[in-house]
Structures are given as C-alpha cells and as structure tokens.
Design an enzyme around this catalytic site. Structure first.
Site, PDB file in Angstrom:
ATOM      1  N   ARG A  40       0.998  -1.286  -0.074  1.00  0.00           N
ATOM      2  CA  ARG A  40       0.078  -0.039   0.076  1.00  0.00           C
ATOM      3  C   ARG A  40       0.887   1.349  -0.060  1.00  0.00           C
ATOM      4  NH1 ARG A  40      -4.758  -1.453  -0.121  1.00  0.00           N
ATOM      5  NH2 ARG A  40      -5.553   0.859   0.236  1.00  0.00           N
ATOM      6  N   HIS A  82       7.716  -6.023  -7.492  1.00  0.00           N
ATOM      7  CA  HIS A  82       6.372  -5.473  -7.827  1.00  0.00           C
ATOM      8  C   HIS A  82       6.408  -4.216  -7.030  1.00  0.00           C
ATOM      9  CE1 HIS A  82       2.172  -4.906  -8.721  1.00  0.00           C
ATOM     10  NE2 HIS A  82       2.156  -6.089  -8.971  1.00  0.00           N
ATOM     11  N   TYR A 101       0.856  -1.355  -5.269  1.00  0.00           N
ATOM     12  CA  TYR A 101      -0.367  -1.275  -6.091  1.00  0.00           C
ATOM     13  C   TYR A 101      -1.183   0.018  -6.133  1.00  0.00           C
ATOM     14  CZ  TYR A 101      -2.523  -3.907  -2.610  1.00  0.00           C
ATOM     15  OH  TYR A 101      -2.870  -4.423  -1.233  1.00  0.00           O
ATOM     16  N   HIS A 123       1.449  -1.517 -11.920  1.00  0.00           N
ATOM     17  CA  HIS A 123       0.447  -1.098 -12.585  1.00  0.00           C
ATOM     18  C   HIS A 123       0.322   0.272 -13.113  1.00  0.00           C
ATOM     19  CE1 HIS A 123      -1.880  -4.155  -9.615  1.00  0.00           C
ATOM     20  NE2 HIS A 123      -0.688  -4.844 -10.350  1.00  0.00           N
ATOM     21  N   GLU A 165       2.166  -3.658 -16.269  1.00  0.00           N
ATOM     22  CA  GLU A 165       1.148  -4.880 -16.037  1.00  0.00           C
ATOM     23  C   GLU A 165      -0.003  -4.789 -17.018  1.00  0.00           C
ATOM     24  OE1 GLU A 165       0.634  -6.622 -12.190  1.00  0.00           O
ATOM     25  OE2 GLU A 165      -0.739  -7.866 -12.687  1.00  0.00           O
ATOM     26  N   ASP A 204      -0.799 -10.663 -17.061  1.00  0.00           N
ATOM     27  CA  ASP A 204      -1.533 -11.304 -15.883  1.00  0.00           C
ATOM     28  C   ASP A 204      -2.684 -12.179 -16.752  1.00  0.00           C
ATOM     29  OD1 ASP A 204      -3.470 -11.708 -13.875  1.00  0.00           O
ATOM     30  OD2 ASP A 204      -1.906 -10.539 -12.603  1.00  0.00           O
ATOM     31  N   HIS A 239      -5.999 -10.907 -15.252  1.00  0.00           N
ATOM     32  CA  HIS A 239      -6.331  -9.550 -15.831  1.00  0.00           C
ATOM     33  C   HIS A 239      -6.822  -9.561 -17.369  1.00  0.00           C
ATOM     34  CE1 HIS A 239      -3.706  -7.658 -12.441  1.00  0.00           C
ATOM     35  NE2 HIS A 239      -4.628  -8.318 -11.871  1.00  0.00           N
ATOM     36  N   HIS A 241       2.033 -13.343 -15.021  1.00  0.00           N
ATOM     37  CA  HIS A 241       1.409 -13.726 -13.733  1.00  0.00           C
ATOM     38  C   HIS A 241       0.434 -14.687 -14.130  1.00  0.00           C
ATOM     39  CE1 HIS A 241       2.360  -9.540 -11.754  1.00  0.00           C
ATOM     40  NE2 HIS A 241       3.141 -10.350 -11.754  1.00  0.00           N
ATOM     41  N   ASP A 258     -11.076  -8.670 -11.615  1.00  0.00           N
ATOM     42  CA  ASP A 258      -9.976  -8.744 -11.131  1.00  0.00           C
ATOM     43  C   ASP A 258      -9.876  -9.751  -9.748  1.00  0.00           C
ATOM     44  OD1 ASP A 258      -7.170  -8.789 -10.376  1.00  0.00           O
ATOM     45  OD2 ASP A 258      -6.892  -6.568 -10.127  1.00  0.00           O
ATOM     46  N   HIS A 304      -8.588 -13.123  -8.170  1.00  0.00           N
ATOM     47  CA  HIS A 304      -7.700 -14.288  -8.652  1.00  0.00           C
ATOM     48  C   HIS A 304      -8.318 -15.468  -7.959  1.00  0.00           C
ATOM     49  CE1 HIS A 304      -3.909 -11.309  -9.211  1.00  0.00           C
ATOM     50  NE2 HIS A 304      -4.977 -11.062  -9.836  1.00  0.00           N
ATOM     51  N   GLU A 362       0.115 -15.700  -8.454  1.00  0.00           N
ATOM     52  CA  GLU A 362      -0.271 -14.722  -7.547  1.00  0.00           C
ATOM     53  C   GLU A 362      -1.892 -15.256  -6.997  1.00  0.00           C
ATOM     54  OE1 GLU A 362      -0.616 -11.523 -10.359  1.00  0.00           O
ATOM     55  OE2 GLU A 362       1.358 -10.624  -8.915  1.00  0.00           O
TER      56      GLU A 362
HETATM   57 ZN    ZN Z   1      -4.930  -8.827 -10.016  1.00  0.00          ZN
HETATM   58 FE    FE Z   2      -0.677  -9.669 -11.399  1.00  0.00          FE
HETATM   59 FE    FE Z   3      -0.016  -6.646 -10.081  1.00  0.00          FE
END
Ligand code: ZN
Ligand code: FE
Ligand code: FE
Length: 279
Positions: A37, A67, A70, A107, A142, A176, A179, A211, A224, A226, A256
C-alpha cells in the site's frame, strides 16, 4: 525448463525469499519492494544481497521480479499523488540496482475520470522522469483487468505509454492471465488469437513476465479476483497451455493465487511442472 515461482513476502530479505522459493521447487519469485500500500522501504542489507546472489547462482535462480506498490498512481489528478508515485518509483529503481538486470513491474495507474489519453500522457511523463541512463532494470507495465478507470485493460493503452517513452529498450510488459481474461481477451478459447493481437499491438518481444492466475469471473467481467490454478473460469488446461505455448514457454511465470501458505503454491508448481512438455 519451466521458470516458475510465486509471490513471496520480502519481510525477511532476499536470501530468505530465495530459500522459500527453492523449498517449493520454484526457480524464480516475485516480491513487493515495500508495503504493497506504499510506505517506506526497508534498507537493503548488503550482506543479505551478497548471500542471496551466492545462493541464487548455486540453485539456478537467475530471474527475480519486484512489484511496485499497487496503490501508486502516476496518472492521478492530484499533484501530491503523482509526486508520491514519482518518489517511490525513482527510489525503487535505484534499489533495484542492488540486484542488477532484473525486472520491476508496476500497474500503470488509473485515470480517475480524466480519460485514458490524459492518463497515458501522465504515466509516460512520470516514467520518463524516473527512467535514467545506466539503469540495468527492465521496467514492466502490467496488463490490467480494466476495473474502474484502470489504464492497461487494452493492449493499445500499454502500447501508447511505451510509444511515449525515451528508454525504449528497458521497458516491457507483464501479462497477467486473470487480468487479460477479465479484460475480455479469451486466452482459454483462443490463446493464439490473443497472442497475435498482443504481438500486433505491443510486440511479443516486450513480454518479459507472466502472472499466472485463474479468475473467479467469466471473460470480460472486469473484476480482478484471482482464483487458484484450475479452480476458476480459465481452468487448469488453458493455464497449462500458456506455460507450454512455444511463444511463451521461456518467459518466467509467477503465481499470485490466493493461498494460506507456501504449500498451496508448491502444489500448483508441481502440477504445472508435471504438465510441462519438455523438448
Ligand atoms: Zn490482479
Ligand atoms: Fe498480477
Ligand atoms: Fe500486479
């Protein structure tokens, strides 16, 4: 040889991540550069990095993927939010040089009502500020699910950002599977068609990481969420076809999927390795 790993906690440093990876038969891993975060990054311990490099060389880990948090939004309408994204990206890219020639994924951001074109311009401007000559890291954008005002749900949007970057050679994409599926690309029914589209719009040579996630929702749902491999709408066979596709099989894969602990990832890696067609 399938290069596959999963997302790991970076709380205990690089060596610990490499050991966690090898404990589940992974030969790569992904981690957050800091709290997902945002927030401050832990200082990098040179002894940990040195021990990691030695262990990684011995155990055949040659690729790692960092990564970005996000919550970063370089496309924000608020100047402080853009400034924060710039600061974090610049600092992260500097930290990445402790492990040279690796991958850093982000992202792209959300245009929050300003429109995709404004969003694309802002993201590109931010990246042109933080990408410096001499950096060895490849920055990846991504592919996103297209949730809300997310940028990157269409391949064209990522291509538009990349087109505006000066540091062309050190920029790629991370696909991904959850995604793109949620964004409406049917990788289960027409993987070849989706890859032809990716190649036409962005160029498959830009694809540096995948991903690998199943999706809780049908193609085009833009949600989104997963799912574990084989427990979602994409399904095991389609995801295994991704890891075996001639144009994708040499790209590193990162799980993920929602798991309680490493054993869940170990199981997915074992099943995907068993379904790998070598040679
Ligand atoms: Zn995601
Ligand atoms: Fe991802
Ligand atoms: Fe991601």
């Amino acid at each position: 040889m399938l290069t596959i790993g999963c997302h790991l906690s970076s709380a205990k440093g690089y060596l610990r991540m490499a050991k966690d990876a090898t404990s589940i038969d992974a030969n790569t891993f992904q981690f957050f550069t800091r709290n997902p975060r945002g927030g401050r990054a832990k200082t990098i311990d040179p002894a940990d990095v040195a021990a990691f490099h030695a262990f990684a060389a011995e155990r055949g880990i040659s690729r790692i993927l960092a990564h970005a948090p996000y919550t970063l939004n370089p496309a924000s309408a608020k100047p402080q939010t853009c400034e924060f994204a710039l600061q974090v990206l610049a600092e992260d890219l500097e930290r990445m040089e402790a492990t040279p020639h690796q991958l850093y994924n982000m992202h792209p951001g959300s245009h929050v009502g300003q429109g995709v074109e404004v969003g694309v311009e802002k993201v590109a401007a931010a990246l042109n500020e933080v990408l410096r000559p001499g950096q060895t890291t490849t920055l990846l954008l991504e592919t996103m699910a297209g949730k809300g005002s997310e940028i990157g749900g269409r391949f064209e949007e990522l291509a538009a950002i990349i087109d505006r970057l000066d540091a062309d050679g050190r920029v790629g994409v991370c696909l991904d599977t959850c995604h793109v599926w949620d964004a409406g690309y049917d990788i289960a029914g027409d993987l070849d068609g989706v890859l032809a589209e990716l190649d036409r719009v962005i160029g498959l040579d830009r694809l540096r990481a995948i991903h690998l996630n199943d999706s809780m929702n049908p193609c085009g749902a833009r949600k989104d969420r997963h799912a574990r491999i084989g427990e979602g709408c994409i399904g095991f066979d389609a995801l295994s076809a991704v890891t075996n596709h001639p144009r994708l099989r040499d790209v590193p894969f990162y799980l993920e999927t929602p798991q309680d602990d490493l054993s869940g990832y170990a199981d997915e890696i074992a099943r995907l390795r068993a379904a790998r067609v070598e040679g």
